[in-house]
Scaffold this motif. Sequence first.
Motif, PDB file in Angstrom:
ATOM      1  N   UNK A  47       0.838  -1.194   0.000  1.00  0.00           N
ATOM      2  CA  UNK A  47       0.000   0.000   0.000  1.00  0.00           C
ATOM      3  C   UNK A  47       0.874   1.246   0.000  1.00  0.00           C
ATOM      4  N   UNK A  48       0.354   2.310  -0.568  1.00  0.00           N
ATOM      5  CA  UNK A  48       0.960   3.627  -0.435  1.00  0.00           C
ATOM      6  C   UNK A  48       0.125   4.391   0.572  1.00  0.00           C
ATOM      7  N   UNK A  49       0.778   4.891   1.617  1.00  0.00           N
ATOM      8  CA  UNK A  49       0.110   5.658   2.662  1.00  0.00           C
ATOM      9  C   UNK A  49       0.485   7.119   2.482  1.00  0.00           C
ATOM     10  N   UNK A  50      -0.521   7.967   2.256  1.00  0.00           N
ATOM     11  CA  UNK A  50      -0.300   9.402   2.094  1.00  0.00           C
ATOM     12  C   UNK A  50      -0.896  10.101   3.303  1.00  0.00           C
ATOM     13  N   UNK A  51      -0.037  10.720   4.117  1.00  0.00           N
ATOM     14  CA  UNK A  51      -0.488  11.431   5.307  1.00  0.00           C
ATOM     15  C   UNK A  51      -0.465  12.926   5.050  1.00  0.00           C
ATOM     16  N   UNK A  52      -1.512  13.607   5.471  1.00  0.00           N
ATOM     17  CA  UNK A  52      -1.585  15.063   5.362  1.00  0.00           C
ATOM     18  C   UNK A  52      -0.920  15.718   6.572  1.00  0.00           C
ATOM     19  N   UNK A  53      -0.901  15.033   7.691  1.00  0.00           N
ATOM     20  CA  UNK A  53      -0.234  15.480   8.916  1.00  0.00           C
ATOM     21  C   UNK A  53       0.419  14.262   9.547  1.00  0.00           C
ATOM     22  N   UNK A  54       1.395  14.497  10.414  1.00  0.00           N
ATOM     23  CA  UNK A  54       2.059  13.405  11.110  1.00  0.00           C
ATOM     24  C   UNK A  54       1.855  13.602  12.609  1.00  0.00           C
ATOM     25  N   UNK A  55       1.012  12.785  13.229  1.00  0.00           N
ATOM     26  CA  UNK A  55       0.767  12.917  14.658  1.00  0.00           C
ATOM     27  C   UNK A  55       2.007  12.525  15.466  1.00  0.00           C
ATOM     28  N   UNK A  56       2.172  13.140  16.631  1.00  0.00           N
ATOM     29  CA  UNK A  56       3.313  12.802  17.485  1.00  0.00           C
ATOM     30  C   UNK A  56       2.892  11.958  18.680  1.00  0.00           C
ATOM     31  N   UNK A  57       1.601  11.710  18.813  1.00  0.00           N
ATOM     32  CA  UNK A  57       1.112  10.860  19.892  1.00  0.00           C
ATOM     33  C   UNK A  57      -0.078  10.069  19.384  1.00  0.00           C
ATOM     34  N   UNK A  58      -0.614   9.204  20.220  1.00  0.00           N
ATOM     35  CA  UNK A  58      -1.775   8.417  19.815  1.00  0.00           C
ATOM     36  C   UNK A  58      -1.375   7.321  18.845  1.00  0.00           C
ATOM     37  N   UNK A  59      -2.310   6.915  18.009  1.00  0.00           N
ATOM     38  CA  UNK A  59      -2.053   5.843  17.049  1.00  0.00           C
ATOM     39  C   UNK A  59      -2.716   6.181  15.722  1.00  0.00           C
ATOM     40  N   UNK A  60      -2.267   5.542  14.645  1.00  0.00           N
ATOM     41  CA  UNK A  60      -2.881   5.697  13.327  1.00  0.00           C
ATOM     42  C   UNK A  60      -3.624   4.406  13.017  1.00  0.00           C
ATOM     43  N   UNK A  61      -4.897   4.547  12.653  1.00  0.00           N
ATOM     44  CA  UNK A  61      -5.759   3.410  12.339  1.00  0.00           C
ATOM     45  C   UNK A  61      -6.180   3.527  10.881  1.00  0.00           C
ATOM     46  N   UNK A  62      -6.074   2.433  10.117  1.00  0.00           N
ATOM     47  CA  UNK A  62      -6.558   2.393   8.741  1.00  0.00           C
ATOM     48  C   UNK A  62      -7.906   1.684   8.727  1.00  0.00           C
ATOM     49  N   UNK A  63      -8.907   2.345   8.146  1.00  0.00           N
ATOM     50  CA  UNK A  63     -10.259   1.794   8.056  1.00  0.00           C
ATOM     51  C   UNK A  63     -10.780   1.988   6.643  1.00  0.00           C
ATOM     52  N   UNK A  64     -11.577   1.044   6.179  1.00  0.00           N
ATOM     53  CA  UNK A  64     -12.210   1.198   4.875  1.00  0.00           C
ATOM     54  C   UNK A  64     -13.197   2.355   4.939  1.00  0.00           C
TER      55      UNK A  64
END
Length: 78
Positions: A47-64
């Motif tokens: 997959x190619x993941x394109x982020x508009x911002x990069x969080x410094x805490x928490x987690x990143x979740x991918x959902x349909x």
Amino acid sequence: MARTNTKPDNQQPNAPEFLAWHVTDKGEKSFWNKVGAAWRHKDGKGYTLQLEVVPINGRIVLRQPLDEPEGQNEKGSA
């Protein structure tokens, strides 16, 4: 978070397979903010993941992506 490029021969834009969400927990509540999207590679092996911002805490979740009711915008108001 859809990409602006389109496929040749007047086909529809390549919609992301997943949306990326930054999730932070505050007590018993979780707050979700959309931060990007992911597209499957043509060979199906990644997959190619394109982020508009990069969080410094928490987690990143991918959902349909969910199918939105007709006439509803991203903010949730019809």
